[in-house]
Design a protein around this motif. Sequence first.
Motif, short mmCIF file in Angstrom:
data_model
loop_
_atom_site.label_atom_id
_atom_site.label_comp_id
_atom_site.label_asym_id
_atom_site.label_seq_id
_atom_site.Cartn_x
_atom_site.Cartn_y
_atom_site.Cartn_z
N MET A 56 0.79 -1.23 0.00
CA MET A 56 0.00 0.00 0.00
C MET A 56 0.83 1.29 0.00
O MET A 56 0.29 2.35 -0.24
N SER A 57 2.13 1.22 0.29
CA SER A 57 2.90 2.45 0.38
C SER A 57 4.39 2.22 0.17
O SER A 57 4.86 1.10 0.12
N ARG A 58 5.09 3.33 0.09
CA ARG A 58 6.54 3.33 -0.10
C ARG A 58 7.10 4.38 0.86
O ARG A 58 6.69 5.53 0.82
N ARG A 59 8.02 3.97 1.75
CA ARG A 59 8.63 4.90 2.71
C ARG A 59 10.08 5.16 2.29
O ARG A 59 10.87 4.23 2.14
N ILE A 60 10.39 6.45 2.14
CA ILE A 60 11.72 6.85 1.70
C ILE A 60 12.33 7.72 2.80
O ILE A 60 11.68 8.64 3.31
N LYS A 61 13.56 7.44 3.17
CA LYS A 61 14.22 8.20 4.24
C LYS A 61 14.36 9.67 3.82
O LYS A 61 14.73 9.97 2.69
N LEU A 62 14.10 10.55 4.77
CA LEU A 62 14.23 11.98 4.53
C LEU A 62 15.65 12.32 4.10
O LEU A 62 15.86 13.16 3.23
N ALA A 63 16.63 11.62 4.65
CA ALA A 63 18.04 11.86 4.28
C ALA A 63 18.30 11.58 2.80
O ALA A 63 19.18 12.18 2.20
N ASP A 64 17.52 10.69 2.19
CA ASP A 64 17.67 10.41 0.76
C ASP A 64 16.94 11.43 -0.10
O ASP A 64 17.24 11.59 -1.29
N ILE A 65 15.97 12.13 0.50
CA ILE A 65 15.18 13.11 -0.23
C ILE A 65 15.87 14.48 -0.24
O ILE A 65 15.86 15.17 -1.25
N LEU A 66 16.48 14.85 0.86
CA LEU A 66 17.07 16.19 1.00
C LEU A 66 18.02 16.58 -0.13
O LEU A 66 17.93 17.70 -0.62
N PRO A 67 18.94 15.72 -0.56
CA PRO A 67 19.86 16.13 -1.63
C PRO A 67 19.16 16.41 -2.98
O PRO A 67 19.74 17.05 -3.85
N LEU A 68 17.94 15.94 -3.13
CA LEU A 68 17.22 16.12 -4.39
C LEU A 68 16.32 17.35 -4.39
O LEU A 68 15.71 17.67 -5.42
N ALA A 69 16.23 18.04 -3.28
CA ALA A 69 15.30 19.16 -3.14
C ALA A 69 15.64 20.30 -4.09
O ALA A 69 16.81 20.64 -4.28
N GLU A 70 14.60 20.88 -4.64
CA GLU A 70 14.74 22.10 -5.45
C GLU A 70 14.94 23.25 -4.47
O GLU A 70 14.75 23.10 -3.28
N GLY A 71 15.27 24.42 -4.97
CA GLY A 71 15.47 25.58 -4.09
C GLY A 71 14.31 25.80 -3.17
O GLY A 71 13.16 25.65 -3.56
N GLU A 72 14.60 26.13 -1.93
CA GLU A 72 13.55 26.33 -0.93
C GLU A 72 12.97 27.72 -1.03
O GLU A 72 13.56 28.63 -1.47
#
Length: 72
Positions: A56-72
């Motif tokens: 039902m879902s996919r959990r991705i670590k925030l640490a893996d997401i942060l480097p991909l973030a667009e400008g805040e």
Amino acid sequence: AEAVEMTENEWDRAMNLRSEYWLYVVAECASPAPRLIRIQDPAMRLLMRPAEQTRMSRRIKLADILPLAEGE
């Protein structure tokens, strides 16, 4: 560790819409300075990242997401 959970429907929608789909995450919500993280085409950019998956879902670590973030 903090993680972002995408439901199966959200992930499927992201796969279908690709660059038209944006993932928005608010991190550090309880702090005086919460952070808005946004990622365009998360399905493609997160596809090869380790994720804890269920039917039902996919959990991705925030640490893996942060480097991909667009400008805040």
